[in-house]
Scaffold this active site. Sequence first.
Site, mmCIF file in Angstrom:
data_model
loop_
_atom_site.group_PDB
_atom_site.id
_atom_site.type_symbol
_atom_site.label_atom_id
_atom_site.label_comp_id
_atom_site.label_asym_id
_atom_site.label_seq_id
_atom_site.Cartn_x
_atom_site.Cartn_y
_atom_site.Cartn_z
ATOM 1 N N LYS A 191 0.854 -1.194 0.000
ATOM 2 C CA LYS A 191 0.000 0.000 0.000
ATOM 3 C C LYS A 191 0.885 1.237 0.000
ATOM 4 O O LYS A 191 1.454 1.613 1.002
ATOM 5 C CB LYS A 191 -0.910 0.008 1.244
ATOM 6 C CG LYS A 191 -2.191 0.703 0.956
ATOM 7 C CD LYS A 191 -2.586 1.969 1.608
ATOM 8 C CE LYS A 191 -1.993 2.938 2.433
ATOM 9 N NZ LYS A 191 -1.855 4.276 1.783
ATOM 10 N N CYS A 299 13.434 10.706 7.187
ATOM 11 C CA CYS A 299 13.470 10.329 8.601
ATOM 12 C C CYS A 299 14.865 10.544 9.186
ATOM 13 O O CYS A 299 15.030 10.795 10.360
ATOM 14 C CB CYS A 299 13.066 8.878 8.745
ATOM 15 S SG CYS A 299 14.099 7.773 7.770
ATOM 16 N N GLU A 400 9.338 16.486 15.115
ATOM 17 C CA GLU A 400 9.800 16.212 13.746
ATOM 18 C C GLU A 400 9.009 17.104 12.783
ATOM 19 O O GLU A 400 7.795 16.944 12.622
ATOM 20 C CB GLU A 400 9.579 14.739 13.384
ATOM 21 C CG GLU A 400 10.194 14.393 12.040
ATOM 22 C CD GLU A 400 9.783 13.022 11.511
ATOM 23 O OE1 GLU A 400 8.610 12.657 11.640
ATOM 24 O OE2 GLU A 400 10.665 12.344 10.945
HETATM 25 P P1 NAD Z 1 2.088 8.635 7.575
HETATM 26 O O1 NAD Z 1 2.262 7.877 8.838
HETATM 27 O O2 NAD Z 1 1.123 9.760 7.551
HETATM 28 O O3 NAD Z 1 1.626 7.649 6.389
HETATM 29 C C1 NAD Z 1 2.380 6.542 6.027
HETATM 30 C C2 NAD Z 1 1.476 5.488 5.431
HETATM 31 O O4 NAD Z 1 0.582 5.011 6.423
HETATM 32 C C3 NAD Z 1 0.606 5.959 4.278
HETATM 33 O O5 NAD Z 1 0.588 4.975 3.283
HETATM 34 C C4 NAD Z 1 -0.764 6.103 4.924
HETATM 35 O O6 NAD Z 1 -1.837 5.956 4.024
HETATM 36 C C5 NAD Z 1 -0.738 4.956 5.912
HETATM 37 N N1 NAD Z 1 -1.678 5.067 7.035
HETATM 38 C C6 NAD Z 1 -2.159 6.183 7.616
HETATM 39 N N2 NAD Z 1 -2.993 5.854 8.635
HETATM 40 C C7 NAD Z 1 -3.021 4.503 8.694
HETATM 41 C C8 NAD Z 1 -3.663 3.569 9.547
HETATM 42 N N3 NAD Z 1 -4.464 3.950 10.533
HETATM 43 N N4 NAD Z 1 -3.443 2.256 9.344
HETATM 44 C C9 NAD Z 1 -2.627 1.844 8.359
HETATM 45 N N5 NAD Z 1 -1.988 2.684 7.513
HETATM 46 C C10 NAD Z 1 -2.185 4.000 7.687
HETATM 47 O O7 NAD Z 1 3.541 9.092 7.153
HETATM 48 P P2 NAD Z 1 3.986 10.037 5.940
HETATM 49 O O8 NAD Z 1 3.525 11.428 6.212
HETATM 50 O O9 NAD Z 1 3.629 9.412 4.643
HETATM 51 O O10 NAD Z 1 5.577 9.933 6.071
HETATM 52 C C11 NAD Z 1 6.296 10.717 6.943
HETATM 53 C C12 NAD Z 1 6.761 9.961 8.154
HETATM 54 O O11 NAD Z 1 7.428 8.762 7.774
HETATM 55 C C13 NAD Z 1 7.782 10.749 8.946
HETATM 56 O O12 NAD Z 1 7.486 10.677 10.308
HETATM 57 C C14 NAD Z 1 9.091 10.036 8.650
HETATM 58 O O13 NAD Z 1 10.068 10.213 9.610
HETATM 59 C C15 NAD Z 1 8.641 8.625 8.505
HETATM 60 N N6 NAD Z 1 9.638 7.826 7.767
HETATM 61 C C16 NAD Z 1 10.425 6.944 8.446
HETATM 62 C C17 NAD Z 1 11.411 6.217 7.777
HETATM 63 C C18 NAD Z 1 12.321 5.243 8.502
HETATM 64 O O14 NAD Z 1 12.959 4.444 7.834
HETATM 65 N N7 NAD Z 1 12.401 5.284 9.824
HETATM 66 C C19 NAD Z 1 11.586 6.399 6.410
HETATM 67 C C20 NAD Z 1 10.771 7.312 5.754
HETATM 68 C C21 NAD Z 1 9.793 8.017 6.440
#
Ligand code: NAD
Length: 497
Positions: A191, A299, A400
């Site tokens: 997804k 991240c 963040e």
């Molecule tokens: P997000 O958490 O808003 O969304 C990520 C994904 O989760 C999307 O596909 C979204 O549709 C899905 N999602 C949202 N609510 C959900 C739920 N209740 N159940 C299941 N899936 C759900 O994150 P974002 O804004 O897309 O990305 C930014 C964040 O990702 C930042 O905090 C960043 O630090 C983190 N990130 C971490 C890494 C790592 O390797 N640690 C890498 C990249 C990004």
Amino acid sequence: MNVAVKQQGIEVLKWAERETRGWKLMIGGEWVESAAGRRCTTVNPSLDIPLADVPDGDAQDIERAVAAGRRAFPAWSALHVDERAKILRRFADAIRALAPSFGMLDALDSGNPYTAMVEDAKKGAGAIDFFCGLGMEIKGETIPTPGGGLDYTRPQPYGVVGRILPFNHPISFAAGKIAAPLVAGNTVVLKPAEQTPLSALLLGRLAQEHLPPGVLNIVTGDGPNCGAALVRHPHVRRIAFTGGVETGRAIMREAGIKSVSLELGGKNPLIVFPDVDLDKAAAAAVAGMNFTVSQGQSCGSNSRVFVHRDIHDRFMQAVLQRVAQIRLGLADREDTKMGPVITREHYNRVLSYIDSGKAQGARLRAGGKHPADPELERGYFIEPTVFDEVRHGMKIEQEEIFGPVMSVLAWDDPEAMLREVNDVEYGLCANIWTNDISTALRLADGIEAGYIWINGHGGKRFKGAPFGGFKNSGIGREHSLEELLSYTQIKNINVSY
Ligand code: NAD
């Protein structure tokens, strides 16, 4: 497949739309519309205009995708790992061959610069090759038992794995993060983020050509309806999530009894001691902030820079000189170094953090606003922003921002500095700059983070080196053998003779 290495944005978009039969879901090797027939629009953040309509999948589509994954699982898991690796390496080659097209789709969809996104596509393919190479490490142990007999273990795949992605590195994550579960013999329901679904759907076209039907299924949609349905699905025994902390919490609540790994956010420090080569340390601070590549939406960005007071002024000068050279531009241009942030909403969020920094008394030294270039007027562009005189506890130092905002704090007492470094909810990465090996190693021991660079920066990741967070930055490790094995569960077999 007719390999279309086309580099004009509109050509690539139209070609990819045809290849995906009008941006459909990839389920069981077929292009299908979402069951409810709903679609949602993805936007070009450089221009603030609609880019494409993709299916807005929900629980019914997840149901179909999981069923397809379950049908494909017995045959896929029964293949010898070498056979799976052979198939996946061809898949990786196909991704590499289309790297310019994937790069263009990601530039249009995510706002990350085109050239960086071409490299991202190659990185995703490289991750597949890497895990294929590790495949034979999926092996068990024998355990001595009293009185003869044999006790041995076999790591076995879970079945259908749910893989949920964030928006910031679309093709790199779509390709790279399905590699380990597939090599380990699982099938996958992927997804992608709702803001950046296009390159994942094009990946579905390559899956259709190179993988048995149902081994990789791709469902686009939002978090609450689509992502959550995948997390809750009783036949998905393993969920791997990359995204924000709040979503990670929701997933832990919803998942029930299944194996969950979380790669979450960071508020990563870069610590500079007075003995360093200032230019090199400043270059690392700017590169590791990821102003270029992802507009700070990474991240691993070192968004907190702790610099020793004795060198603070000269260090700041070197940082500001470098930041002034960063070229903002439309993301699909080859010479663009920095694009827009992902959405209007996120743009406003980042600007509100900048306002809070000013209100709490930090000193704005660079950026902080929309660039003046008329070509960039409509997009979600924010100049690379540097705050100085940031104090521990300010909102911009604790939360963040996930945008192009760097906070600089001066320090003189190493113990107080370490306390401040650790006094955040995150613990993903940290960077230490010093030529004193004892200082560096002692500090590395004391920092609460999962990945530490000494005289390096977060832009440099090494294949095989485990990546993941302490504290609220997550659970589990990726990019390494740990990741591959995390897609297996141990079966113990005891034989008496
Ligand atoms: P997000 O958490 O808003 O969304 C990520 C994904 O989760 C999307 O596909 C979204 O549709 C899905 N999602 C949202 N609510 C959900 C739920 N209740 N159940 C299941 N899936 C759900 O994150 P974002 O804004 O897309 O990305 C930014 C964040 O990702 C930042 O905090 C960043 O630090 C983190 N990130 C971490 C890494 C790592 O390797 N640690 C890498 C990249 C990004």
